[in-house]
Design a protein around this motif. Structure first.
Motif, mmCIF file in Angstrom:
data_model
loop_
_atom_site.group_PDB
_atom_site.id
_atom_site.type_symbol
_atom_site.label_atom_id
_atom_site.label_comp_id
_atom_site.label_asym_id
_atom_site.label_seq_id
_atom_site.Cartn_x
_atom_site.Cartn_y
_atom_site.Cartn_z
ATOM 1 N N LEU A 128 21.674 -45.997 -19.373
ATOM 2 C CA LEU A 128 21.594 -47.339 -19.957
ATOM 3 C C LEU A 128 22.924 -48.076 -19.853
ATOM 4 N N SER A 129 24.031 -47.367 -19.978
ATOM 5 C CA SER A 129 25.330 -48.028 -19.875
ATOM 6 C C SER A 129 25.611 -48.489 -18.444
ATOM 7 N N MET B 254 27.985 -52.669 -24.788
ATOM 8 C CA MET B 254 28.390 -51.280 -25.028
ATOM 9 C C MET B 254 28.562 -50.990 -26.514
ATOM 10 N N GLY C 114 22.994 -38.583 -25.283
ATOM 11 C CA GLY C 114 23.726 -38.734 -24.029
ATOM 12 C C GLY C 114 22.854 -38.849 -22.796
ATOM 13 N N LEU D 177 25.096 -50.672 -27.784
ATOM 14 C CA LEU D 177 24.528 -49.411 -27.304
ATOM 15 C C LEU D 177 25.110 -48.222 -28.065
ATOM 16 N N GLY D 178 26.401 -48.292 -28.400
ATOM 17 C CA GLY D 178 27.025 -47.229 -29.190
ATOM 18 C C GLY D 178 26.476 -47.167 -30.601
ATOM 19 N N LEU E 166 21.978 -43.462 -29.349
ATOM 20 C CA LEU E 166 21.092 -42.770 -28.412
ATOM 21 C C LEU E 166 21.729 -41.468 -27.943
ATOM 22 N N TRP F 164 20.210 -40.586 -22.482
ATOM 23 C CA TRP F 164 19.824 -41.986 -22.322
ATOM 24 C C TRP F 164 21.020 -42.930 -22.278
ATOM 25 N N ALA F 165 22.092 -42.561 -22.932
ATOM 26 C CA ALA F 165 23.243 -43.468 -23.051
ATOM 27 C C ALA F 165 23.904 -43.730 -21.702
#
Length: 134
Positions: free
Chosen positions: A91-92, A75, A85, A78-79, A83, A87-88
Motif C-alpha cells: 500500500l505504501s 503515509m 506489514g 497509513l501508519g 495495518l 499490507w503496509a
C-alpha cells in the motif's frame, strides 16, 4: 511531529523527500543567482508533457512538492491505520505512485487555470453598421 518526520524519512517516501530536497536546493541556487530558473528549458518540451509553456523547473517543482505533501500525509494516515506489514508495504508503494500521479494531474490543472486566466475572453466589437446591443 515525529509521525511526519518518520513518514518523510521512511521507505517509499524517502524517494520524494530526496527529490523535494533537490528542488529546494535548486531554488536556493536560483535565489543566490548561481543558476537561472530556465536552466533546463532546452532539455524538455513541456508542451508535449501537457504542461503548456511553463518552464521545466517550475513544473517539476510543482509536481515534486505536491507529490511530497500527498505522500507524507498519506503515509501518516497509513501508519495510523495500523495495518500489518504484509499490507503496509504494497500500500505504501501504491501510495507513492498514486501521489505522483495525482500531483501530475493537479499541476496540469493549475497550469491550465493559469493559462485560461492569462488570456481574457474578449467579446466581438461592434463593427460599422452594428449596434452595441444585440
Amino acid at each position: 511531529m515525529s509521525e511526519f518526520i518518520g513518514a518523510a524519512f521512511g521507505f517509499p517516501c524517502l524517494v520524494m523527500t530526496t527529490a523535494f530536497a533537490a528542488v529546494i536546493g535548486f531554488w536556493t541556487l536560483v535565489l543566490c543567482r548561481v543558476t537561472a530558473p530556465d536552466t533546463f528549458d532546452a532539455d524538455v518540451d513541456t508542451e508535449v508533457l501537457g504542461l503548456g509553456d511553463t518552464s521545466v523547473a517550475t513544473a517539476a517543482s510543482a509536481v515534486v512538492a505536491t507529490g511530497w505533501v500527498l505522500d507524507v500525509c498519506g503515509m501518516v494516515l497509513l501508519g495510523r491505520a495500523g495495518l500489518p506489514g504484509v499490507w503496509a508495504l504494497p500500500l505504501s508503494v501504491f501510495l507513492l505512485a498514486g501521489a505522483l500521479t495525482l500531483s501530475w494531474w493537479l499541476t496540469k490543472w493549475v497550469i491550465g487555470l493559469r493559462r485560461r486566466a492569462s488570456f481574457p475572453r474578449t467579446s466581438p466589437r461592434p463593427g460599422p453598421g452594428r449596434s452595441a446591443r444585440t
